[in-house]
Design a protein around this motif. Sequence first.
Motif, mmCIF file in Angstrom:
data_model
loop_
_atom_site.group_PDB
_atom_site.id
_atom_site.type_symbol
_atom_site.label_atom_id
_atom_site.label_comp_id
_atom_site.label_asym_id
_atom_site.label_seq_id
_atom_site.Cartn_x
_atom_site.Cartn_y
_atom_site.Cartn_z
ATOM 1 N N GLU A 27 73.090 -58.655 21.278
ATOM 2 C CA GLU A 27 72.869 -57.648 22.607
ATOM 3 C C GLU A 27 73.761 -57.176 23.252
ATOM 4 O OE1 GLU A 27 70.293 -58.198 23.923
ATOM 5 O OE2 GLU A 27 69.436 -58.352 21.759
ATOM 6 N N GLU A 28 74.717 -57.364 23.139
ATOM 7 C CA GLU A 28 75.810 -56.109 23.712
ATOM 8 C C GLU A 28 76.439 -55.845 22.911
ATOM 9 O OE1 GLU A 28 77.055 -57.098 27.881
ATOM 10 O OE2 GLU A 28 74.964 -58.282 28.662
ATOM 11 N N PRO A 29 76.594 -55.060 22.042
ATOM 12 C CA PRO A 29 77.516 -54.551 21.047
ATOM 13 C C PRO A 29 78.391 -54.055 21.444
ATOM 14 C CG PRO A 29 75.798 -53.647 20.831
ATOM 15 C CD PRO A 29 75.198 -54.546 22.151
ATOM 16 N N THR A 30 79.870 -53.905 21.133
ATOM 17 C CA THR A 30 81.111 -53.182 21.757
ATOM 18 C C THR A 30 80.849 -51.312 20.516
ATOM 19 O OG1 THR A 30 81.998 -54.450 19.298
ATOM 20 C CG2 THR A 30 82.618 -55.196 21.732
ATOM 21 N N GLY A 31 80.248 -51.475 19.354
ATOM 22 C CA GLY A 31 79.975 -50.068 18.543
ATOM 23 C C GLY A 31 78.303 -49.609 17.776
ATOM 24 N N PHE A 32 77.148 -49.173 18.375
ATOM 25 C CA PHE A 32 76.608 -48.891 18.036
ATOM 26 C C PHE A 32 75.909 -47.538 17.281
ATOM 27 C CE2 PHE A 32 71.863 -47.412 18.810
ATOM 28 C CZ PHE A 32 71.381 -48.562 17.921
ATOM 29 N N ALA A 33 75.455 -47.315 16.798
ATOM 30 C CA ALA A 33 75.317 -46.301 16.053
ATOM 31 C C ALA A 33 73.756 -46.363 14.918
ATOM 32 C CB ALA A 33 75.782 -45.516 14.528
ATOM 33 N N GLU A 34 73.191 -44.610 14.841
ATOM 34 C CA GLU A 34 71.500 -44.551 14.119
ATOM 35 C C GLU A 34 71.722 -44.545 13.066
ATOM 36 O OE1 GLU A 34 68.551 -45.088 16.703
ATOM 37 O OE2 GLU A 34 67.063 -45.123 15.254
ATOM 38 N N GLY A 35 71.123 -44.198 12.055
ATOM 39 C CA GLY A 35 71.313 -43.632 10.698
ATOM 40 C C GLY A 35 70.206 -43.244 10.282
ATOM 41 N N HIS A 36 70.148 -42.035 9.574
ATOM 42 C CA HIS A 36 68.226 -41.993 8.752
ATOM 43 C C HIS A 36 68.856 -40.644 7.511
ATOM 44 C CE1 HIS A 36 64.678 -40.326 8.704
ATOM 45 N NE2 HIS A 36 65.034 -39.058 8.940
ATOM 46 N N ASN A 37 68.590 -40.933 6.093
ATOM 47 C CA ASN A 37 68.189 -40.466 5.567
ATOM 48 C C ASN A 37 67.437 -39.650 5.316
ATOM 49 O OD1 ASN A 37 68.887 -39.554 2.462
ATOM 50 N ND2 ASN A 37 68.784 -41.945 2.021
ATOM 51 N N PRO A 38 66.739 -38.650 5.985
ATOM 52 C CA PRO A 38 65.715 -38.203 5.568
ATOM 53 C C PRO A 38 64.985 -37.504 4.222
ATOM 54 C CG PRO A 38 67.225 -36.384 6.258
ATOM 55 C CD PRO A 38 68.155 -37.943 6.562
ATOM 56 N N LEU A 39 66.104 -37.881 2.659
ATOM 57 C CA LEU A 39 65.752 -37.149 1.845
ATOM 58 C C LEU A 39 64.578 -38.579 1.523
ATOM 59 C CD1 LEU A 39 68.433 -35.780 -0.107
ATOM 60 C CD2 LEU A 39 66.233 -35.358 0.384
ATOM 61 N N CYS A 40 64.908 -39.755 1.439
ATOM 62 C CA CYS A 40 64.300 -41.454 1.254
ATOM 63 C C CYS A 40 63.707 -41.741 2.365
ATOM 64 C CB CYS A 40 65.240 -42.327 0.858
ATOM 65 S SG CYS A 40 64.677 -43.580 0.283
ATOM 66 N N GLY A 41 64.248 -41.312 3.323
ATOM 67 C CA GLY A 41 63.237 -41.765 4.515
ATOM 68 C C GLY A 41 63.929 -43.010 4.779
ATOM 69 N N ASP A 42 65.084 -43.790 4.732
ATOM 70 C CA ASP A 42 65.480 -44.958 5.229
ATOM 71 C C ASP A 42 66.029 -44.742 6.713
ATOM 72 O OD1 ASP A 42 65.735 -45.302 2.368
ATOM 73 O OD2 ASP A 42 67.508 -44.137 1.962
ATOM 74 N N ASN A 43 65.625 -45.095 7.532
ATOM 75 C CA ASN A 43 66.515 -45.911 8.612
ATOM 76 C C ASN A 43 67.038 -46.968 9.126
ATOM 77 O OD1 ASN A 43 65.487 -43.590 11.194
ATOM 78 N ND2 ASN A 43 63.607 -44.322 9.848
ATOM 79 N N ILE A 44 68.243 -46.992 9.269
ATOM 80 C CA ILE A 44 69.022 -48.036 9.944
ATOM 81 C C ILE A 44 70.189 -48.209 11.066
ATOM 82 C CG2 ILE A 44 71.137 -47.243 9.076
ATOM 83 C CD1 ILE A 44 72.017 -50.165 7.934
ATOM 84 N N LYS A 45 70.249 -49.058 11.943
ATOM 85 C CA LYS A 45 70.084 -49.373 12.825
ATOM 86 C C LYS A 45 71.403 -50.091 12.505
ATOM 87 C CE LYS A 45 66.901 -48.998 16.441
ATOM 88 N NZ LYS A 45 65.713 -48.780 16.837
#
Length: 150
Positions: A27-45
Motif C-alpha cells: 500500500e505505501e511502498p518506499t519504492g515503486f516502478a513499472e516496467g514494460h517489454n514491448p517486444l513480448c508485451g510483458d508488463n510489471i509493477k
Amino acid sequence: MSVELRELYQEVILDHNRHPRNRGKIEEPTGFAEGHNPLCGDNIKVYLQTAGDRVEEVRFEGSGCAISTASASLMTEAIKGKTLAEVEAVFREFQSMVTETGEAVEHPELGDLEVFGGVREYPVRIKCATLPWHTLKAALQGEEDRVSTE
Ligand code: ZN
C-alpha cells in the motif's frame, strides 16, 4: 546442460509461473516502478519496502509471459531480506549469466535463479528474464518513470 537439468529448470519456471510468489501490491511502498517489454508485451509493477539498507518486503503485479512472471517471482524470493549491496551483486550476477556468450558458466551462488541460465540461447527471452530486475532497480532508485527494455 543435460536434458534432465533442462527439464528440472523448466519445471521450476512453470511452477513459479503458475504459482507466483509475492504477487500483489504494497500500500505505501518506499519504492515503486513499472516496467514494460514491448517486444513480448510483458508488463510489471514492482513494489518495495526498504528499512535502512535492507529490503523488508517486495511484491509485484503485472501480466506477461511465463519467463517474465517466473523471473519476477524468483527475484522477489531472492532479494527479500537482503541489503541493497547484496541485491546489486545478485542483479549483476544475474545480468551477466543471461547475457554472457561462449561456454556456459555455472552460477551456484544464484541459487534457483540459475534456472534462467538457458535464456542466453534465446536473445528475445533475455529481456523477459531481465525486465523484473530493471524494474526493481528503478524502484530502488526511486525513479517514477516507466522502464522499457528497448
Ligand atoms: Zn516475455
